[in-house]
Structure formats: structure tokens, C-alpha cells
Motif scaffolding. Structure first.
Motif, mmCIF file in Angstrom:
data_model
loop_
_atom_site.group_PDB
_atom_site.id
_atom_site.type_symbol
_atom_site.label_atom_id
_atom_site.label_comp_id
_atom_site.label_asym_id
_atom_site.label_seq_id
_atom_site.Cartn_x
_atom_site.Cartn_y
_atom_site.Cartn_z
ATOM 1 N N VAL A 116 -5.676 36.146 -14.008
ATOM 2 C CA VAL A 116 -5.669 34.586 -13.365
ATOM 3 C C VAL A 116 -6.691 34.495 -12.517
ATOM 4 O O VAL A 116 -7.024 35.295 -11.861
ATOM 5 N N ILE A 165 -3.347 36.515 -6.389
ATOM 6 C CA ILE A 165 -3.454 35.845 -7.570
ATOM 7 C C ILE A 165 -1.960 35.206 -7.942
ATOM 8 O O ILE A 165 -1.127 35.488 -7.454
ATOM 9 N N GLU A 166 -2.432 34.224 -8.528
ATOM 10 C CA GLU A 166 -0.962 33.495 -9.104
ATOM 11 C C GLU A 166 -0.114 34.408 -9.894
ATOM 12 O O GLU A 166 -0.381 35.270 -10.618
ATOM 13 N N PHE A 167 1.306 34.059 -9.745
ATOM 14 C CA PHE A 167 2.368 34.776 -10.456
ATOM 15 C C PHE A 167 2.266 34.181 -11.899
ATOM 16 O O PHE A 167 2.246 33.266 -12.203
ATOM 17 N N GLY A 168 2.199 35.440 -12.746
ATOM 18 C CA GLY A 168 2.147 35.029 -14.493
ATOM 19 C C GLY A 168 3.212 36.050 -15.045
ATOM 20 O O GLY A 168 4.058 36.323 -14.294
ATOM 21 N N ARG A 202 6.554 27.871 -8.200
ATOM 22 C CA ARG A 202 5.088 27.529 -8.138
ATOM 23 C C ARG A 202 4.331 28.220 -7.189
ATOM 24 O O ARG A 202 3.135 28.423 -7.237
ATOM 25 N N LYS A 203 4.985 28.508 -5.991
ATOM 26 C CA LYS A 203 4.306 29.212 -4.834
ATOM 27 C C LYS A 203 3.960 30.688 -4.826
ATOM 28 O O LYS A 203 3.539 31.394 -4.094
ATOM 29 N N THR A 204 4.915 31.272 -5.840
ATOM 30 C CA THR A 204 4.972 32.657 -5.922
ATOM 31 C C THR A 204 3.568 33.309 -6.199
ATOM 32 O O THR A 204 2.973 32.751 -7.014
ATOM 33 N N CYS A 205 3.508 34.356 -5.641
ATOM 34 C CA CYS A 205 1.864 35.022 -5.729
ATOM 35 C C CYS A 205 2.180 36.632 -5.760
ATOM 36 O O CYS A 205 3.174 36.997 -5.468
ATOM 37 N N ALA A 238 5.468 33.141 -1.149
ATOM 38 C CA ALA A 238 4.502 32.218 -1.017
ATOM 39 C C ALA A 238 3.496 32.969 0.176
ATOM 40 O O ALA A 238 3.933 33.764 1.049
#
Length: 175
Positions: A8, A45-48, A89-92, A113
Motif C-alpha cells: 500500500v 502504511i494504511e492498514f490492509g 479508516r485511520k488505523t495505520c 491513528a
């Protein structure tokens, strides 16, 4: 493990050399604000999606593919004894590079976040209280007063012990 996860996009960070001047990454965990020295942070990075690995401690959420490398991801809040993370949506995932015995250990730390990169002078850091912080003393380097709140300065090498994580990574490789 056959699951391949696409990397990501990363958020660019200042040079790790800036950590010597007191730069820290601040982030949220379960309603509290925490900080860690920027010197260990490589990227955010964004959490996936993660691939779970059987028989791992509850704080190891799984592994992810980071540009072809299998990377363990630790729920940092759960590691500190807080409730497990609920993804938003803020989790990283903060990618950390910690010194190891023979080579650096790269690990992902799941946070609620990311706030900012902040500069703290050594005089801003007060000793950690022996009670009331909600996490074990060994995981705290101190407390930082910022505006009207306190920031818990994590002892990164204790919270994410390279020896413990290397052992867990070896266990994952043999499964």
C-alpha cells in the motif's frame, strides 16, 4: 503461506537522522496519545488485510507482504495490555526497524491513528509515573506534557523486544 498482499502507498517521513534532535512520531492507542523516537520508524502504511498465523500470542495480529517480504504485525495496544484494536479508516501500520543481534528486525506496529512528527527537548520528558498510566512501567520511558495533555513516551525496545520478536518470526517461518 500463499496469500500475497499488494503493498500500500507509504507516507514519506523525515530522515531518521533527525531522531537525534528529539523527533518523535506521535500516535493514538485506545484514546491515549503515545510517542516513539523517530529513529526506528521507516514508513507508515494504511492498514490492509493480514494473514493470521496459528499459535501466535494475541498481540501478533498476523503477517503482511511488504514489497515481497513477510512482515509480522503487532497490535501495539494489545502488546501494552490495552484492549485489541478495532480497525477504522485511520488505523495505520507503522513500519519499524529495530536493532537485532545479527541484522535489523523489521516489524509492523498497528496503531489507531498517526498524529504527527513532533520535536521534544530532553527537558520536556518527565519520569514515568509508577502507577496510573494503564501500561507496564517497563514499556514507558517517560511522560511528555504537550498543551493540555500528557503523551506517553514508549520504550520501543522493551515494548517490541527484538529478541522476542525474532523468536516469534522464527516460529512463523517454521509453520
Amino acid at each position: 503461506m500463499n496469500a500475497i498482499l499488494a503493498p500500500v502507498p507509504a507516507i514519506a517521513l523525515p530522515s531518521p537522522a533527525g531522531a537525534l534532535s528529539g523527533q518523535h512520531l506521535t500516535f493514538q492507542l485506545r484514546g491515549g496519545i503515545y510517542a516513539m523516537p523517530l529513529e526506528h520508524v521507516r514508513e507508515i502504511i494504511e492498514f490492509g488485510s493480514l494473514t493470521t498465523v496459528p499459535r501466535m500470542p494475541a498481540f501478533v495480529r498476523g503477517v503482511m507482504n511488504l514489497r515481497g517480504a513477510v512482515l509480522p504485525v503487532v497490535d501495539l495496544g494489545a502488546r501494552l495490555g490495552l484492549p485489541p484494536a478495532e480497525a477504522s479508516r485511520k488505523t495505520c501500520v507503522v513500519i519499524l526497524e529495530l536493532p537485532g543481534d545479527t541484522a535489523p528486525l523489521v516489524v509492523g506496529a498497528l496503531v489507531d491513528a498517526v498524529c504527527e512528527v513532533a520535536e521534544f527537548a530532553p527537558t520536556d520528558i518527565q519520569p514515568a509515573p509508577s502507577f496510573g498510566a494503564g501500561i507496564e512501567d517497563r514499556f514507558m520511558q517517560g511522560m511528555i506534557r504537550s498543551d493540555a495533555q500528557f503523551i506517553i513516551l514508549l520504550h520501543t525496545s522493551a515494548a517490541l523486544s527484538p529478541h522476542e520478536l525474532a523468536r516469534l518470526a522464527a516460529d512463523m517461518a517454521t509453520q
